[in-house]
Design an enzyme around this catalytic site. Structure first.
Site, PDB file in Angstrom:
ATOM      1  N   LYS A  58       0.827  -1.219   0.000  1.00  0.00           N
ATOM      2  CA  LYS A  58       0.000   0.000   0.000  1.00  0.00           C
ATOM      3  C   LYS A  58       0.856   1.262   0.000  1.00  0.00           C
ATOM      4  CE  LYS A  58      -2.516  -2.735  -0.530  1.00  0.00           C
ATOM      5  NZ  LYS A  58      -2.491  -4.206  -0.466  1.00  0.00           N
ATOM      6  N   ALA A 194      -3.310 -12.956 -12.785  1.00  0.00           N
ATOM      7  CA  ALA A 194      -4.026 -11.674 -12.681  1.00  0.00           C
ATOM      8  C   ALA A 194      -4.922 -11.689 -11.454  1.00  0.00           C
ATOM      9  CB  ALA A 194      -4.840 -11.422 -13.941  1.00  0.00           C
ATOM     10  N   GLY A 195      -4.350 -12.097 -10.316  1.00  0.00           N
ATOM     11  CA  GLY A 195      -5.090 -12.048  -9.051  1.00  0.00           C
ATOM     12  C   GLY A 195      -4.787 -10.743  -8.349  1.00  0.00           C
ATOM     13  N   VAL A 196      -4.920 -10.762  -7.024  1.00  0.00           N
ATOM     14  CA  VAL A 196      -4.801  -9.517  -6.266  1.00  0.00           C
ATOM     15  C   VAL A 196      -3.382  -8.951  -6.341  1.00  0.00           C
ATOM     16  CG1 VAL A 196      -5.505  -8.450  -4.123  1.00  0.00           C
ATOM     17  CG2 VAL A 196      -6.423 -10.652  -4.713  1.00  0.00           C
ATOM     18  N   VAL A 283       0.696 -16.452  -8.148  1.00  0.00           N
ATOM     19  CA  VAL A 283      -0.312 -17.469  -8.483  1.00  0.00           C
ATOM     20  C   VAL A 283      -0.921 -18.072  -7.208  1.00  0.00           C
ATOM     21  CG1 VAL A 283       0.645 -18.047 -10.743  1.00  0.00           C
ATOM     22  CG2 VAL A 283       1.530 -19.211  -8.721  1.00  0.00           C
ATOM     23  N   ASP A 325      -4.190 -17.307   7.599  1.00  0.00           N
ATOM     24  CA  ASP A 325      -3.919 -17.897   6.282  1.00  0.00           C
ATOM     25  C   ASP A 325      -3.705 -19.407   6.336  1.00  0.00           C
ATOM     26  OD1 ASP A 325      -4.008 -15.353   5.265  1.00  0.00           O
ATOM     27  OD2 ASP A 325      -2.013 -15.390   4.354  1.00  0.00           O
ATOM     28  N   ALA A 333      -5.762 -10.106   5.922  1.00  0.00           N
ATOM     29  CA  ALA A 333      -5.256  -9.739   7.244  1.00  0.00           C
ATOM     30  C   ALA A 333      -6.399  -9.497   8.240  1.00  0.00           C
ATOM     31  CB  ALA A 333      -4.393  -8.494   7.125  1.00  0.00           C
ATOM     32  N   HIS A 457     -22.925  15.889   2.443  1.00  0.00           N
ATOM     33  CA  HIS A 457     -22.871  16.407   1.070  1.00  0.00           C
ATOM     34  C   HIS A 457     -21.844  17.528   0.977  1.00  0.00           C
ATOM     35  CE1 HIS A 457     -24.108  17.777  -2.885  1.00  0.00           C
ATOM     36  NE2 HIS A 457     -24.070  19.009  -2.395  1.00  0.00           N
TER      37      HIS A 457
END
Ligand code: FAD
Ligand code: NAI
Length: 478
Positions: A58, A194-196, A283, A325, A333, A457
């Protein structure tokens, strides 16, 4: 130091360190064993997430977005930059490393504050004694020691899955670890998957100037996401110049003096070769159970290498839990953290619960992609009657002012009860906007509830309200 604890946590990633802190808050004596070494050779807490996952990725996504924005998107605001916008990659990487270090040191502080004992080294089970306590040997730093506890939480996480015959050197061919630290911007970057990770790290290096080609085995793009969102994201990525080839079959991968060449068969069955300076292999990930000594206590892993657990993360053995995991469910996470809290509370005799349907997903590309609950294709498959509302950011004043008007929010609600079943966002601020939908779904809200709530707004959050109104075909600004 006593060698006997109420709770031992193996692994100090987001699952393990949060479990340790929560158990300590509940008055338990807690040890957390962690062995991760950073590139300086220091043992650090934080696991994949802090060291080579969520946090560094990030940081680079933010830096690379700032670079691209400054280089290419200021003119529409009437701002001209005189002279070339230059990249100091070493400084960008150092900034990322500084953030990682600050965060991992922060966990050390939290452990001291909560009186969690951190034992540096590798943990492995050696036995379960006659009193039912688990014996664990901690080795690798100084003299090995044996510690015992009645309750053990396995939070050993995951590592990158590698492909046979594609050796990772983290220089020319990298997994997530190398891809977060390339020492120069590759002219041509290939990505397998083409994953995360492929999309996030592919975006980082594309924004910094690489020509990025992603090779994906699956015939469809982002199959886990809602079809409409995946279609919109695919359109935006193509516009940015991220080339994604679906339905490929990877063949020989050779490293050359210049870089790497990847032979593959495209979706039409034609043989192709992609030549690039560097390759990222992303992958998927596999659970970490190597050398854990599970055989010593009679615990088997399943065919995917995962530890089997029930809804409250109990393994088949008494007082032995596994989270994050290394068990079923999304490798995220915040899911690991919530399981850490849940297990600490189960050990304390409480009755916590996680609604896995309300765990949000976010992909931090530009635009970001975020969702919670069911996709439209899942509801169709389940034969559930639903109604849908969708509202574009292009009709929102704040989004236009920010020049972030691409994308939309889509809401799916039960056709009869109006309960919200899923919310899907593709937008620059999707990661933050999705939190409102998570709260709504946790409280079993109806789309009408969101439609009746006052939203500030101008703000991007108004799109969530308009989407809720659109479920009943009564959006006000469209
Ligand atoms: P881990 O974080 O993997 O931690 C496990 C720890 O256990 C490790 O530190 C390891 O050293 C230690 N360990 C293992 N075995 C032993 C042993 N025998 N003895 C002692 N210690 C041991 N998720 C998100 O939600 N948002 C994101 O933005 C995000 N971005 C990501 C980006 C990348 C590039 C990657 C790779 C992952 C990302 N993830 C993200 C996923 C997230 O990092 C994981 O889901 C999360 O770290 C899992 O937490 P965990 O505690 O289960 O395991
Ligand atoms: P992934 O599971 O997201 O994507 C892997 C992709 O590789 C899939 O699309 C798959 O079809 C493809 N693939 C598999 N084998 C292939 C092959 N032989 N050839 C070509 N394509 C192939 O895994 P990824 O990107 O490695 O990330 C791992 C996990 O880390 C994610 O599933 C997620 O849980 C976590 N993560 C989360 C992030 C977030 O929350 N923003 C960011 C990064 C990672």
């Amino acid at each position: 130091m006593s060698n006997q604890f109420d709770v031992i946590v193996i692994g100090g990633g987001p699952g393990g360190y949060i479990a340790a802190i929560r158990a300590a808050q509940l008055g338990k004596s807690v040890a957390c064993v962690e062995k991760w070494k950073n590139p300086n050779g220091e043992t650090v807490l934080g696991g994949t997430c802090l060291n080579v996952g969520c946090i560094p990725s990030k940081a680079l996504l933010a830096s690379s977005e700032t670079f691209e924005h400054t280089a290419h998107h200021l003119a529409e605001h009437g701002i001209t930059v005189n002279g070339e916008v230059q990249l100091d990659l070493a400084k960008m990487l150092a900034r990322k490393d500084g953030i990682v270090s600050k965060m991992t040191k922060g966990i050390e502080f939290l452990f001291r504050k909560n009186k969690v004992t951190w034992l540096k080294g590798h943990a492995q089970f050696t036995a379960r004694n006659s009193a039912g306590n688990y014996q664990i040997e901690v080795s690798g730093e100084g003299a090995a020691q044996t510690i015992t506890a009645q309750h053990v939480i396995i939070a050993t996480g995951s590592k990158a899955r590698h492909l046979p015959n594609i050796p990772i050197d983290n220089r020319i061919i990298a997994d997530n670890e190398g891809a977060l630290s390339f020492d120069s911007v590759p002219k041509k970057l290939a990505v397998i998957g083409a994953g995360v990770i492929g999309l996030e790290l592919g975006s980082v290096w594309r924004r910094l100037g690489a020509q990025v080609t992603v090779l994906e085995a699956a015939p469809s793009f982002l199959a886990a996401a809602d079809d409409g969102v995946a279609k919109e994201a695919s359109k935006q990525f193509a516009k940015q110049g991220l080339a994604i080839h679906l339905g490929v079959k990877i063949g020989d991968v050779k490293t050359t003096q210049q870089g790497v060449s990847i032979a593959y068969t495209d979706k039409e069955g034609k043989a192709q070769t992609l030549v690039a300076d560097r390759l990222i292999v992303s992958v998927g990930r596999v659970p970490n159970t190597d050398g854990l000594g599970l055989e010593k206590i009679g615990l088997a892993v399943n065919e995917r290498g995962m530890i089997e657990v029930d809804d409250q993360c109990r393994t088949q053995l008494p007082n032995l839990y596994a989270i994050g995991d290394v068990v079923r469910g999304p490798m995220l996470a915040h899911k690991a953290e919530d399981e850490g809290v849940m297990v600490a509370e189960v050990i304390d005799g409480q009755k916590p619960h996680i609604d896995y349907n309300c765990v949000p997903w976010v992909i931090y590309t530009a635009p970001e992609i975020a969702w919670v609950g069911k996709t439209e294709q899942q509801l169709k498959q389940e034969g559930r009657a639903y109604k849908a509302g969708q509202f574009p950011f292009a009709a929102n004043g704040r989004a236009l002012g920010m020049a972030k008007a691409e994308g939309f929010v889509k809401m799916l609600a039960d056709a009869k009860t109006d309960e919200i079943l899923g919310v899907h966002i593709v937008s620059s601020a999707a990661s933050d906007l999705i939190a409102e939908a998570v709260v709504a779904m946790e409280f079993k809200a109806a789309s009408e509830d969101i439609g009746r709530i006052c939203h500030p707004h101008p703000s991007l959050s108004e799109v969530m309200r308009e989407t809720a109104l659109a479920v009943e075909k009564r959006a006000l600004n469209m």
